[in-house]
Design a protein around this motif. Structure first.
Motif, PDB file in Angstrom:
ATOM      1  N   GLY A   1       6.219   0.630   8.564  1.00 53.02           N
ATOM      2  CA  GLY A   1       7.086  -0.519   8.768  1.00 53.02           C
ATOM      3  C   GLY A   1       8.271  -0.161   9.646  1.00 53.02           C
ATOM      4  N   GLY A   2       9.017  -1.181  10.023  1.00 55.21           N
ATOM      5  CA  GLY A   2      10.185  -0.949  10.854  1.00 55.21           C
ATOM      6  C   GLY A   2      10.689  -2.240  11.444  1.00 55.21           C
ATOM      7  N   SER A   3      11.566  -2.093  12.421  1.00 53.73           N
ATOM      8  CA  SER A   3      12.143  -3.237  13.107  1.00 53.73           C
ATOM      9  C   SER A   3      11.559  -3.340  14.508  1.00 53.73           C
ATOM     10  CB  SER A   3      13.667  -3.092  13.185  1.00 53.73           C
ATOM     11  OG  SER A   3      14.239  -3.056  11.896  1.00 53.73           O
ATOM     12  N   VAL A   4      11.229  -4.556  14.896  1.00 52.98           N
ATOM     13  CA  VAL A   4      10.615  -4.778  16.191  1.00 52.98           C
ATOM     14  C   VAL A   4      11.016  -6.155  16.695  1.00 52.98           C
ATOM     15  CG1 VAL A   4       8.488  -5.716  15.222  1.00 52.98           C
ATOM     16  CG2 VAL A   4       8.430  -4.619  17.468  1.00 52.98           C
ATOM     17  N   GLN A   5      11.025  -6.309  18.004  1.00 50.00           N
ATOM     18  CA  GLN A   5      11.316  -7.621  18.569  1.00 50.00           C
ATOM     19  C   GLN A   5      10.067  -8.493  18.552  1.00 50.00           C
ATOM     20  OE1 GLN A   5      13.164  -6.945  22.437  1.00 50.00           O
ATOM     21  NE2 GLN A   5      15.163  -7.285  21.499  1.00 50.00           N
ATOM     22  N   ALA A   6      10.292  -9.778  18.539  1.00 50.05           N
ATOM     23  CA  ALA A   6       9.181 -10.721  18.582  1.00 50.05           C
ATOM     24  C   ALA A   6       8.294 -10.431  19.794  1.00 50.05           C
ATOM     25  CB  ALA A   6       9.708 -12.148  18.656  1.00 50.05           C
ATOM     26  N   GLY A   7       6.992 -10.485  19.555  1.00 46.59           N
ATOM     27  CA  GLY A   7       6.035 -10.154  20.593  1.00 46.59           C
ATOM     28  C   GLY A   7       5.574  -8.711  20.551  1.00 46.59           C
ATOM     29  N   GLY A   8       6.261  -7.901  19.783  1.00 53.87           N
ATOM     30  CA  GLY A   8       5.931  -6.491  19.678  1.00 53.87           C
ATOM     31  C   GLY A   8       4.818  -6.224  18.684  1.00 53.87           C
ATOM     32  N   SER A   9       4.554  -4.942  18.460  1.00 55.28           N
ATOM     33  CA  SER A   9       3.457  -4.518  17.594  1.00 55.28           C
ATOM     34  C   SER A   9       3.915  -3.442  16.614  1.00 55.28           C
ATOM     35  CB  SER A   9       2.307  -3.949  18.433  1.00 55.28           C
ATOM     36  OG  SER A   9       1.766  -4.912  19.299  1.00 55.28           O
ATOM     37  N   LEU A  10       3.254  -3.402  15.486  1.00 52.17           N
ATOM     38  CA  LEU A  10       3.418  -2.338  14.505  1.00 52.17           C
ATOM     39  C   LEU A  10       2.060  -2.069  13.875  1.00 52.17           C
ATOM     40  CD1 LEU A  10       6.685  -3.289  12.531  1.00 52.17           C
ATOM     41  CD2 LEU A  10       6.380  -1.299  14.023  1.00 52.17           C
ATOM     42  N   LYS A  11       1.877  -0.834  13.412  1.00 55.87           N
ATOM     43  CA  LYS A  11       0.654  -0.497  12.691  1.00 55.87           C
ATOM     44  C   LYS A  11       1.038   0.093  11.345  1.00 55.87           C
ATOM     45  CE  LYS A  11      -3.838   1.758  13.177  1.00 55.87           C
ATOM     46  NZ  LYS A  11      -4.725   2.548  14.091  1.00 55.87           N
ATOM     47  N   LEU A  12       0.647  -0.600  10.296  1.00 53.77           N
ATOM     48  CA  LEU A  12       0.905  -0.139   8.941  1.00 53.77           C
ATOM     49  C   LEU A  12      -0.243   0.731   8.458  1.00 53.77           C
ATOM     50  CD1 LEU A  12       2.240  -3.432   7.284  1.00 53.77           C
ATOM     51  CD2 LEU A  12       3.467  -1.733   8.639  1.00 53.77           C
ATOM     52  N   SER A  13       0.088   1.719   7.649  1.00 55.15           N
ATOM     53  CA  SER A  13      -0.912   2.601   7.059  1.00 55.15           C
ATOM     54  C   SER A  13      -0.746   2.613   5.547  1.00 55.15           C
ATOM     55  CB  SER A  13      -0.757   4.027   7.589  1.00 55.15           C
ATOM     56  OG  SER A  13      -0.931   4.076   8.986  1.00 55.15           O
ATOM     57  N   CYS A  14      -1.842   2.807   4.857  1.00 52.82           N
ATOM     58  CA  CYS A  14      -1.832   2.910   3.397  1.00 52.82           C
ATOM     59  C   CYS A  14      -2.802   4.023   3.016  1.00 52.82           C
ATOM     60  CB  CYS A  14      -2.241   1.587   2.772  1.00 52.82           C
ATOM     61  SG  CYS A  14      -2.532   1.662   0.986  1.00 52.82           S
ATOM     62  N   VAL A  15      -2.260   5.104   2.488  1.00 50.64           N
ATOM     63  CA  VAL A  15      -3.085   6.232   2.086  1.00 50.64           C
ATOM     64  C   VAL A  15      -3.373   6.146   0.595  1.00 50.64           C
ATOM     65  CG1 VAL A  15      -3.269   8.727   1.948  1.00 50.64           C
ATOM     66  CG2 VAL A  15      -2.107   7.674   3.903  1.00 50.64           C
ATOM     67  N   ALA A  16      -4.636   6.238   0.246  1.00 48.51           N
ATOM     68  CA  ALA A  16      -5.063   6.219  -1.154  1.00 48.51           C
ATOM     69  C   ALA A  16      -5.271   7.652  -1.646  1.00 48.51           C
ATOM     70  CB  ALA A  16      -6.355   5.427  -1.298  1.00 48.51           C
ATOM     71  N   SER A  17      -4.856   7.887  -2.885  1.00 51.01           N
ATOM     72  CA  SER A  17      -4.958   9.239  -3.435  1.00 51.01           C
ATOM     73  C   SER A  17      -6.384   9.609  -3.825  1.00 51.01           C
ATOM     74  CB  SER A  17      -4.035   9.382  -4.649  1.00 51.01           C
ATOM     75  OG  SER A  17      -4.411   8.478  -5.671  1.00 51.01           O
ATOM     76  N   LYS A  18      -7.262   8.588  -3.893  1.00 49.86           N
ATOM     77  CA  LYS A  18      -8.668   8.827  -4.184  1.00 49.86           C
ATOM     78  C   LYS A  18      -9.515   8.010  -3.219  1.00 49.86           C
ATOM     79  CE  LYS A  18      -8.039   9.642  -9.132  1.00 49.86           C
ATOM     80  NZ  LYS A  18      -8.443   9.241 -10.515  1.00 49.86           N
ATOM     81  N   TYR A  19     -10.765   8.407  -3.075  1.00 48.71           N
ATOM     82  CA  TYR A  19     -11.665   7.673  -2.204  1.00 48.71           C
ATOM     83  C   TYR A  19     -12.179   6.449  -2.948  1.00 48.71           C
ATOM     84  CZ  TYR A  19     -15.538   6.450   0.790  1.00 48.71           C
ATOM     85  OH  TYR A  19     -16.404   5.766   1.601  1.00 48.71           O
ATOM     86  N   ILE A  20     -11.600   5.294  -2.641  1.00 50.66           N
ATOM     87  CA  ILE A  20     -11.955   4.075  -3.367  1.00 50.66           C
ATOM     88  C   ILE A  20     -12.472   2.975  -2.447  1.00 50.66           C
ATOM     89  CG2 ILE A  20     -10.336   4.503  -5.253  1.00 50.66           C
ATOM     90  CD1 ILE A  20      -8.420   2.524  -3.916  1.00 50.66           C
ATOM     91  N   PHE A  21     -12.471   3.214  -1.158  1.00 53.21           N
ATOM     92  CA  PHE A  21     -12.831   2.153  -0.228  1.00 53.21           C
ATOM     93  C   PHE A  21     -14.277   1.691  -0.391  1.00 53.21           C
ATOM     94  CE2 PHE A  21      -8.800   2.589   1.038  1.00 53.21           C
ATOM     95  CZ  PHE A  21      -8.465   3.317   2.174  1.00 53.21           C
ATOM     96  N   SER A  22     -15.138   2.554  -0.867  1.00 54.04           N
ATOM     97  CA  SER A  22     -16.533   2.159  -1.018  1.00 54.04           C
ATOM     98  C   SER A  22     -16.779   1.358  -2.289  1.00 54.04           C
ATOM     99  CB  SER A  22     -17.431   3.400  -1.031  1.00 54.04           C
ATOM    100  OG  SER A  22     -17.135   4.204  -2.164  1.00 54.04           O
ATOM    101  N   VAL A  23     -15.776   1.288  -3.162  1.00 55.25           N
ATOM    102  CA  VAL A  23     -15.964   0.564  -4.426  1.00 55.25           C
ATOM    103  C   VAL A  23     -14.926  -0.514  -4.661  1.00 55.25           C
ATOM    104  CG1 VAL A  23     -17.147   2.495  -5.538  1.00 55.25           C
ATOM    105  CG2 VAL A  23     -14.650   2.298  -5.734  1.00 55.25           C
ATOM    106  N   CYS A  24     -13.973  -0.658  -3.753  1.00 54.66           N
ATOM    107  CA  CYS A  24     -12.901  -1.630  -3.944  1.00 54.66           C
ATOM    108  C   CYS A  24     -12.699  -2.508  -2.713  1.00 54.66           C
ATOM    109  CB  CYS A  24     -11.564  -0.935  -4.223  1.00 54.66           C
ATOM    110  SG  CYS A  24     -11.512   0.024  -5.744  1.00 54.66           S
ATOM    111  N   THR A  25     -12.381  -3.770  -2.964  1.00 55.09           N
ATOM    112  CA  THR A  25     -11.842  -4.614  -1.910  1.00 55.09           C
ATOM    113  C   THR A  25     -10.366  -4.280  -1.772  1.00 55.09           C
ATOM    114  OG1 THR A  25     -13.409  -6.416  -2.224  1.00 55.09           O
ATOM    115  CG2 THR A  25     -11.285  -6.983  -1.259  1.00 55.09           C
ATOM    116  N   MET A  26      -9.972  -3.925  -0.570  1.00 55.71           N
ATOM    117  CA  MET A  26      -8.587  -3.548  -0.293  1.00 55.71           C
ATOM    118  C   MET A  26      -7.909  -4.671   0.485  1.00 55.71           C
ATOM    119  SD  MET A  26      -8.453  -0.538  -1.631  1.00 55.71           S
ATOM    120  CE  MET A  26      -6.837  -0.036  -1.025  1.00 55.71           C
ATOM    121  N   GLY A  27      -6.597  -4.735   0.335  1.00 57.77           N
ATOM    122  CA  GLY A  27      -5.918  -5.808   1.041  1.00 57.77           C
ATOM    123  C   GLY A  27      -4.472  -5.502   1.354  1.00 57.77           C
TER     124      GLY A  27
END
Length: 121
Positions: A9-35
């Protein structure tokens, strides 16, 4: 238990871009819907995007065409690429394990601590 940690996260001007990341402590992507969810000041938390365990993606109408959700299974990381940001995208963004398959249901409804996104005009 599983822990989810957001960043990017951070501050950005309108029209700009950001990329959020979310690290999971376990491998759950194959068994969970993430959002990704967000909560703006004075407003209720709302769903932004989700990705199922088999890769089906969904987006809120307000972000369609601008945001992209993705996963890196090798890194246990969920992403949200946000382009063409608008001031109304300003909010705290949360990563969540929304719903997990039977046998892993204990991971369901797990939330990260949130990351602030501020978009200025």
């Amino acid at each position: 238990q599983v822990q989810l940690v957001e960043s990017g996260g951070g501050s950005v001007q309108a029209g700009g871009s950001l990329k959020l990341s979310c690290v999971a402590s376990k491998y759950i992507f194959s068994v969970c819907t993430m959002g990704w969810y967000r909560q703006a000041p004075g407003k209720e938390r709302e769903s932004v995007s989700s990705i199922s365990s088999i890769g089906i993606t969904r987006y809120a109408d307000s972000v369609k065409g601008r945001f992209t959700i993705s996963q890196d299974h090798a890194k246990n990381t969920l992403y949200l690429q946000m382009n063409s940001l608008k001031t109304e995208d300003t909010a705290v963004y949360y990563c969540a394990a929304i719903l997990c398959l039977s046998g892993y249901s204990g991971y369901s409804n797990t939330w990260g601590q949130g990351t602030q996104v501020a978009v200025s005009s």
